[in-house]
Design a protein around this motif. Structure first.
Motif, PDB file in Angstrom:
ATOM      1  N   ASP A   1       6.558   6.538   0.787  1.00  0.00           N
ATOM      2  CA  ASP A   1       5.309   7.290   0.962  1.00  0.00           C
ATOM      3  C   ASP A   1       5.566   8.796   0.916  1.00  0.00           C
ATOM      4  N   GLU A   2       4.495   9.557   0.799  1.00  0.00           N
ATOM      5  CA  GLU A   2       4.617  11.007   0.609  1.00  0.00           C
ATOM      6  C   GLU A   2       5.210  11.700   1.824  1.00  0.00           C
ATOM      7  N   GLN A   3       5.034  11.130   2.999  1.00  0.00           N
ATOM      8  CA  GLN A   3       5.598  11.744   4.197  1.00  0.00           C
ATOM      9  C   GLN A   3       7.114  11.599   4.242  1.00  0.00           C
ATOM     10  N   THR A   4       7.620  10.524   3.651  1.00  0.00           N
ATOM     11  CA  THR A   4       9.057  10.238   3.693  1.00  0.00           C
ATOM     12  C   THR A   4       9.817  10.965   2.586  1.00  0.00           C
TER      13      THR A   4
END
Length: 365
Positions: A122-125
């Motif tokens: 995901d974009e947060q990771t």
């Protein structure tokens, strides 16, 4: 091993294996735990497996890199490329001197986004992966930094696996977990180690290849014009970049399992071999007296940038697809693009494995 003959022989000879158990010095305790390349030796992915173990790991992931699966990614790759080129133009307009870092704005995020989508990151990771992956290829850091970075990367990927176990998706991480949990073909360490390999290699190498291609073509403007005029295909130009300035120079390590001769050189049993893919592709014995020259019109641009034989890179088709989408669009949109500094001002990546630059300042117009 620095010649084409030596590298190809080493890759094909069954007496040369990848498992560290064949390295005499390692087994005698002569290689310290804080050796800068230790994570490239003790890993449990395809870089250190032979025979059926190697084939088993390749089978588990090869379906993700079939021509059909790669082609299904093309639409999303094009959308990512266009978005990044928009960002590049905005950055240039906002810059006082019009100079922007193409590596930071295009070369780096394109493969990181593509490989993250493939593995369901995901974009947060994704930002958590960028830092440790870059340092993973860095041979200038201290042993303490190397160890800390490795555990940081391992932690991020362990969290990814836990998240995918809780909420499976249509991605390669979920597929590898299924192989681990349902078919019992992967150990837990193998699962994480292979994520280390696929994500880091799929990101780092393509990032360097984009920057290397831009440098090569803008430094040889006459050849860039041949491509822009349609006289030479982009795919042919990209293959010459892969030969002349590949994104990887060396991959540690292979070992002799008996006393042998390789390309005319006697080598004792239990010795480590470092294969020079970059130098092999510029070998005059293979490419003739013009091997050192960048020439997209040469008849034979064969290279070892993706290795050879049973060790051939699974992600080669994905890397080529990304390159054949980003390079034409970049120069169609910015045909006057040029590197803003001399080659000697560019800072090379601090690595014997990766071949690239720390930043690539360019002017678009």
């Amino acid at each position: 091993m620095t010649t084409h003959e030596a590298v190809t022989q080493a890759l094909a000879d069954p007496r040369i294996q990848k498992n560290k158990k064949y390295w005499t010095a390692f087994n005698n305790g002569e290689i310290p735990a804080d050796w800068p390349l230790i994570s490239w030796i003790i890993n449990e992915n395809m870089l250190s497996r032979d025979g059926e173990d190697h084939s088993r790991l390749r089978r588990l992931v090869s379906k993700a890199f079939t021509p059909r699966r790669v082609e299904l990614l093309r639409g999303s790759v094009v959308a990512i490329v266009e978005s990044l080129l928009d960002a590049l133009e905005r950055a240039a307009e906002a810059s006082e001197d019009g100079v922007v870092d193409l590596r930071a704005i295009v070369s780096q995020p394109l493969p990181l986004t593509v490989i993250s989508d493939l593995f369901g990151v995901d974009e947060q990771t994704r930002p958590k992966l960028h830092g440790p992956v870059g340092v993973f290829f860095d041979q200038s850091i201290t042993p303490e930094q190397a160890m800390a970075t490795f555990f940081e990367l391992w932690g991020v990927l362990t969290e990814l696996v836990a998240a995918k176990r809780a909420e499976p998706g249509d991605d390669l991480t979920t597929a590898l977990i299924a192989a681990r949990d349902e078919e019992d073909k992967l150990t837990e360490d193998e699962l994480i180690w292979n994520l280390v390999l696929f994500i880091s290699a799929g990101y780092e190498t393509t990032m360097n290849l984009i920057s290397n291609a831009v440098r090569a073509l803008t430094r040889h403007r006459d050849q860039l014009e041949l491509v822009m005029e349609g006289k030479v295909e982009w795919s042919k130009a990209i293959e010459e970049v892969l030969r002349w300035d590949p994104p990887g120079q060396y991959v540690p390590m292979r070992y002799t399992t008996e006393d042998m001769e390789l390309a005319g050189v006697p080598i004792p049993k239990g010795e480590p071999l470092l294969l020079g893919y970059g130098s092999a592709s510029r070998d005059e014995a293979h490419h003739g007296p013009t091997a050192e020259e960048f020439d997209i019109t040469r008849e034979d641009s064969s290279h070892l940038a993706f290795s050879h034989g049973r060790h051939y890179c699974l992600g080669a088709s994905l890397a080529r697809m990304e390159m054949n989408e980003v390079m034409p669009r970049l120069f169609e949109r910015f045909p006057k693009l040029e590197v803003a500094v001399a080659d000697e001002e560019l800072v090379p990546a601090p690595s014997i494995i990766s071949n690239g630059v720390e930043a690539l300042p360019v002017r678009l117009r």
